[in-house]
Design a protein around this motif. Structure first.
Motif, PDB file in Angstrom:
ATOM      1  N   ALA A 131      33.895  -1.462  71.669  1.00  0.00           N
ATOM      2  CA  ALA A 131      33.163  -2.661  71.256  1.00  0.00           C
ATOM      3  C   ALA A 131      33.947  -3.360  70.156  1.00  0.00           C
ATOM      4  O   ALA A 131      34.027  -2.872  69.038  1.00  0.00           O
ATOM      5  CB  ALA A 131      31.762  -2.300  70.766  1.00  0.00           C
ATOM      6  N   ASN A 132      34.529  -4.489  70.493  1.00  0.00           N
ATOM      7  CA  ASN A 132      35.302  -5.275  69.543  1.00  0.00           C
ATOM      8  C   ASN A 132      34.509  -6.542  69.233  1.00  0.00           C
ATOM      9  O   ASN A 132      34.758  -7.607  69.795  1.00  0.00           O
ATOM     10  CB  ASN A 132      36.672  -5.618  70.131  1.00  0.00           C
ATOM     11  CG  ASN A 132      37.562  -6.360  69.150  1.00  0.00           C
ATOM     12  OD1 ASN A 132      37.291  -6.403  67.958  1.00  0.00           O
ATOM     13  ND2 ASN A 132      38.624  -6.966  69.659  1.00  0.00           N
ATOM     14  N   ILE A 133      33.519  -6.402  68.351  1.00  0.00           N
ATOM     15  CA  ILE A 133      32.626  -7.506  68.006  1.00  0.00           C
ATOM     16  C   ILE A 133      32.417  -7.506  66.494  1.00  0.00           C
ATOM     17  O   ILE A 133      33.106  -6.788  65.775  1.00  0.00           O
ATOM     18  CB  ILE A 133      31.288  -7.407  68.775  1.00  0.00           C
ATOM     19  CG1 ILE A 133      30.610  -6.041  68.550  1.00  0.00           C
ATOM     20  CG2 ILE A 133      31.500  -7.636  70.260  1.00  0.00           C
ATOM     21  CD1 ILE A 133      29.274  -5.876  69.265  1.00  0.00           C
ATOM     22  N   LEU A 134      31.485  -8.290  65.998  1.00  0.00           N
ATOM     23  CA  LEU A 134      31.255  -8.376  64.563  1.00  0.00           C
ATOM     24  C   LEU A 134      30.702  -7.078  63.989  1.00  0.00           C
ATOM     25  O   LEU A 134      29.939  -6.372  64.653  1.00  0.00           O
ATOM     26  CB  LEU A 134      30.263  -9.503  64.271  1.00  0.00           C
ATOM     27  CG  LEU A 134      30.687 -10.916  64.655  1.00  0.00           C
ATOM     28  CD1 LEU A 134      29.515 -11.865  64.468  1.00  0.00           C
ATOM     29  CD2 LEU A 134      31.878 -11.364  63.830  1.00  0.00           C
ATOM     30  N   ALA A 135      31.064  -6.781  62.748  1.00  0.00           N
ATOM     31  CA  ALA A 135      30.564  -5.573  62.088  1.00  0.00           C
ATOM     32  C   ALA A 135      29.043  -5.543  62.066  1.00  0.00           C
ATOM     33  O   ALA A 135      28.426  -4.509  62.344  1.00  0.00           O
ATOM     34  CB  ALA A 135      31.117  -5.488  60.659  1.00  0.00           C
ATOM     35  N   GLU A 136      28.429  -6.679  61.744  1.00  0.00           N
ATOM     36  CA  GLU A 136      26.967  -6.735  61.684  1.00  0.00           C
ATOM     37  C   GLU A 136      26.348  -6.486  63.052  1.00  0.00           C
ATOM     38  O   GLU A 136      25.295  -5.844  63.176  1.00  0.00           O
ATOM     39  CB  GLU A 136      26.513  -8.089  61.131  1.00  0.00           C
ATOM     40  CG  GLU A 136      26.779  -8.277  59.645  1.00  0.00           C
ATOM     41  CD  GLU A 136      28.229  -8.600  59.336  1.00  0.00           C
ATOM     42  OE1 GLU A 136      28.573  -8.605  58.140  1.00  0.00           O
ATOM     43  OE2 GLU A 136      29.026  -8.847  60.273  1.00  0.00           O
ATOM     44  N   GLU A 137      26.993  -6.992  64.102  1.00  0.00           N
ATOM     45  CA  GLU A 137      26.488  -6.767  65.451  1.00  0.00           C
ATOM     46  C   GLU A 137      26.666  -5.310  65.871  1.00  0.00           C
ATOM     47  O   GLU A 137      25.823  -4.741  66.573  1.00  0.00           O
ATOM     48  CB  GLU A 137      27.207  -7.693  66.445  1.00  0.00           C
ATOM     49  CG  GLU A 137      26.741  -9.134  66.380  1.00  0.00           C
ATOM     50  CD  GLU A 137      25.289  -9.274  66.814  1.00  0.00           C
ATOM     51  OE1 GLU A 137      25.010  -9.225  68.019  1.00  0.00           O
ATOM     52  OE2 GLU A 137      24.422  -9.408  65.930  1.00  0.00           O
ATOM     53  N   LEU A 138      27.760  -4.694  65.460  1.00  0.00           N
ATOM     54  CA  LEU A 138      27.965  -3.275  65.755  1.00  0.00           C
ATOM     55  C   LEU A 138      26.822  -2.440  65.188  1.00  0.00           C
ATOM     56  O   LEU A 138      26.293  -1.557  65.869  1.00  0.00           O
ATOM     57  CB  LEU A 138      29.303  -2.800  65.173  1.00  0.00           C
ATOM     58  CG  LEU A 138      30.574  -3.339  65.824  1.00  0.00           C
ATOM     59  CD1 LEU A 138      31.797  -2.918  65.018  1.00  0.00           C
ATOM     60  CD2 LEU A 138      30.696  -2.874  67.272  1.00  0.00           C
ATOM     61  N   VAL A 139      26.445  -2.727  63.945  1.00  0.00           N
ATOM     62  CA  VAL A 139      25.373  -1.960  63.308  1.00  0.00           C
ATOM     63  C   VAL A 139      24.028  -2.278  63.961  1.00  0.00           C
ATOM     64  O   VAL A 139      23.212  -1.388  64.201  1.00  0.00           O
ATOM     65  CB  VAL A 139      25.340  -2.243  61.795  1.00  0.00           C
ATOM     66  CG1 VAL A 139      24.125  -1.585  61.148  1.00  0.00           C
ATOM     67  CG2 VAL A 139      26.619  -1.735  61.140  1.00  0.00           C
ATOM     68  N   ARG A 140      23.796  -3.557  64.268  1.00  0.00           N
ATOM     69  CA  ARG A 140      22.536  -3.936  64.919  1.00  0.00           C
ATOM     70  C   ARG A 140      22.384  -3.236  66.267  1.00  0.00           C
ATOM     71  O   ARG A 140      21.280  -2.852  66.669  1.00  0.00           O
ATOM     72  CB  ARG A 140      22.481  -5.447  65.111  1.00  0.00           C
ATOM     73  CG  ARG A 140      21.154  -5.957  65.690  1.00  0.00           C
ATOM     74  CD  ARG A 140      21.160  -7.456  65.861  1.00  0.00           C
ATOM     75  NE  ARG A 140      22.025  -7.889  66.935  1.00  0.00           N
ATOM     76  CZ  ARG A 140      21.675  -7.893  68.229  1.00  0.00           C
ATOM     77  NH1 ARG A 140      20.476  -7.452  68.594  1.00  0.00           N
ATOM     78  NH2 ARG A 140      22.510  -8.313  69.156  1.00  0.00           N
ATOM     79  N   LEU A 141      23.490  -3.052  66.955  1.00  0.00           N
ATOM     80  CA  LEU A 141      23.474  -2.446  68.290  1.00  0.00           C
ATOM     81  C   LEU A 141      23.798  -0.954  68.254  1.00  0.00           C
ATOM     82  O   LEU A 141      24.040  -0.353  69.299  1.00  0.00           O
ATOM     83  CB  LEU A 141      24.489  -3.156  69.197  1.00  0.00           C
ATOM     84  CG  LEU A 141      24.231  -4.636  69.485  1.00  0.00           C
ATOM     85  CD1 LEU A 141      25.433  -5.250  70.203  1.00  0.00           C
ATOM     86  CD2 LEU A 141      22.963  -4.810  70.316  1.00  0.00           C
ATOM     87  N   SER A 142      23.801  -0.353  67.079  1.00  0.00           N
ATOM     88  CA  SER A 142      24.281   1.020  66.942  1.00  0.00           C
ATOM     89  C   SER A 142      23.532   2.003  67.841  1.00  0.00           C
ATOM     90  O   SER A 142      24.150   2.866  68.476  1.00  0.00           O
ATOM     91  CB  SER A 142      24.213   1.478  65.484  1.00  0.00           C
ATOM     92  OG  SER A 142      22.885   1.405  64.997  1.00  0.00           O
ATOM     93  N   ASP A 143      22.211   1.893  67.905  1.00  0.00           N
ATOM     94  CA  ASP A 143      21.444   2.816  68.750  1.00  0.00           C
ATOM     95  C   ASP A 143      21.808   2.638  70.222  1.00  0.00           C
ATOM     96  O   ASP A 143      21.978   3.630  70.952  1.00  0.00           O
ATOM     97  CB  ASP A 143      19.940   2.602  68.553  1.00  0.00           C
ATOM     98  CG  ASP A 143      19.450   3.099  67.203  1.00  0.00           C
ATOM     99  OD1 ASP A 143      20.189   3.856  66.544  1.00  0.00           O
ATOM    100  OD2 ASP A 143      18.340   2.715  66.800  1.00  0.00           O
ATOM    101  N   GLN A 144      21.930   1.392  70.659  1.00  0.00           N
ATOM    102  CA  GLN A 144      22.269   1.132  72.052  1.00  0.00           C
ATOM    103  C   GLN A 144      23.677   1.602  72.385  1.00  0.00           C
ATOM    104  O   GLN A 144      23.913   2.202  73.447  1.00  0.00           O
ATOM    105  CB  GLN A 144      22.142  -0.361  72.358  1.00  0.00           C
ATOM    106  CG  GLN A 144      20.722  -0.903  72.305  1.00  0.00           C
ATOM    107  CD  GLN A 144      20.640  -2.338  72.777  1.00  0.00           C
ATOM    108  OE1 GLN A 144      21.211  -2.682  73.803  1.00  0.00           O
ATOM    109  NE2 GLN A 144      19.947  -3.173  72.017  1.00  0.00           N
ATOM    110  N   LEU A 145      24.619   1.337  71.476  1.00  0.00           N
ATOM    111  CA  LEU A 145      25.993   1.771  71.716  1.00  0.00           C
ATOM    112  C   LEU A 145      26.085   3.293  71.753  1.00  0.00           C
ATOM    113  O   LEU A 145      26.721   3.879  72.645  1.00  0.00           O
ATOM    114  CB  LEU A 145      26.923   1.213  70.641  1.00  0.00           C
ATOM    115  CG  LEU A 145      27.184  -0.292  70.699  1.00  0.00           C
ATOM    116  CD1 LEU A 145      27.853  -0.773  69.420  1.00  0.00           C
ATOM    117  CD2 LEU A 145      28.048  -0.640  71.908  1.00  0.00           C
TER     118      LEU A 145
END
Length: 306
Positions: free
Chosen positions: A242-256
């Motif tokens: 996942a090469n996206i924004l840091a904030e989006e990585l954390v927001r999607l952490s459970d899904q990822l």
């Protein structure tokens, strides 16, 4: 003298206009524009000011464009939630050109070796591969994904190292590429031996460019590109990148995290070094394998316990 420019347009709440405008002026050294009014009818009597404004900045159309675009995205994701009514949407980049856009890229985009075996070359450049080279042909189009930016480059290097660490020196199946951009990472995964690859992006234009690049590299039969939402995908991926924004990585952490199979890898990039600990804390169930850094960017490769 710069004759070609890119306009970057951001939709934000009215209260955020001054904050974003100040940032864009500092980032670009150029003025900004604000669309204050939206006309949705043919009657001027109903013309009303709106709560959402479009702030437009102007970036030089050169090899700094991708890095500057990422910084604008980072700023929106970091500061937008401070303003009521903010909903993150990716900024829209439009080329304001006096010359052909593709010809401009021919000046700034040359073949580049990444890792030990991967080589990225634009479609218009000649390259004589040596034995063992895995050559990715790419036409970035409007998706701005050349693979040379540190955020993408570190992902490519991590994918190659995972392939080397795996029995058979091939990337294990299946692979998920979140925020595929122009498809560079998915193409690399295919060349590294993966045969079941899913590539997703919220931008339909990115998916269109990705599909063209998949066909150009002859891997469209093993990579499925779409705008499918991450929440709609199953789990069980051996590798997720996942090469996206840091904030989006954390927001999607459970899904990822839930998409990664036991023993599988999760590669996270698009992270400013100052956000590294913030992102790492969002994935407590995974073990850190490596943490390369380049310039102001960080990449995290994590692994889910068996």
């Amino acid at each position: 003298m710069i004759t070609d420019w890119a306009e970057i347009a951001c939709d934000v709440p009215a209260e955020m206009v001054d904050t974003l405008a100040d940032f864009l002026v500092e980032l670009t050294g150029n003025g900004v524009g604000v669309d204050n009014l939206h006309l949705d009818t043919f009657s001027l009597d109903t013309l009303e000011d709106t709560s959402i404004k479009t702030v437009k900045g102007y970036l030089p159309l050169d090899d700094s464009l991708e890095d500057m675009r990422i910084k604008v995205e980072q700023f929106l994701a970091q500061h937008g939630p401070d303003f009521p009514g903010f909903v993150y949407t990716p900024p829209v980049v439009t080329i304001i050109k006096n010359e052909d856009w593709a010809n401009n890229w021919k000046v700034h985009f040359k073949p580049v070796r990444i890792g030990k075996r991967l080589v990225i070359k634009p479609t218009w450049e000649e390259y004589q591969p040596v034995e063992g080279d895995l050559v990715i042909q790419i036409d970035p189009g409007m998706a701005f994904g050349t693979g040379a930016h540190p955020t993408t480059k570190m992902c490519l290097e991590s994918l190659e190292r995972i392939a080397v660490a795996t029995d058979g020196r091939k990337l294990p199946n299946p692979v998920l590429d979140v925020g595929t951009g122009s498809g560079v990472l998915s193409i690399a995964a295919a060349l590294l031996g993966a045969t079941e690859i899913t590539a997703v992006d919220i931008d339909p234009e990115a998916v269109r460019v990705t599909q063209e690049n998949l066909e150009l590299n002859g891997v469209d039969s093993v990579v499925k590109a779409s705008t499918t939402d991450l929440s709609q995908l199953p789990g069980g991926y051996a590798v997720v990148v996942a090469n996206i924004l840091a904030e989006e990585l954390v927001r999607l952490s459970d899904q990822l995290t839930s998409r990664v199979a036991p023993g599988g890898w999760l590669i996270l990039s698009g992270i400013l070094t100052e956000k590294e600990e913030f992102v790492r804390a969002g994935f407590p169930a995974l073990e850190l394998v490596e943490n390369p850094r380049e310039l102001e960017w960080s990449c995290l490769t994590l692994r889910k316990p068996l």
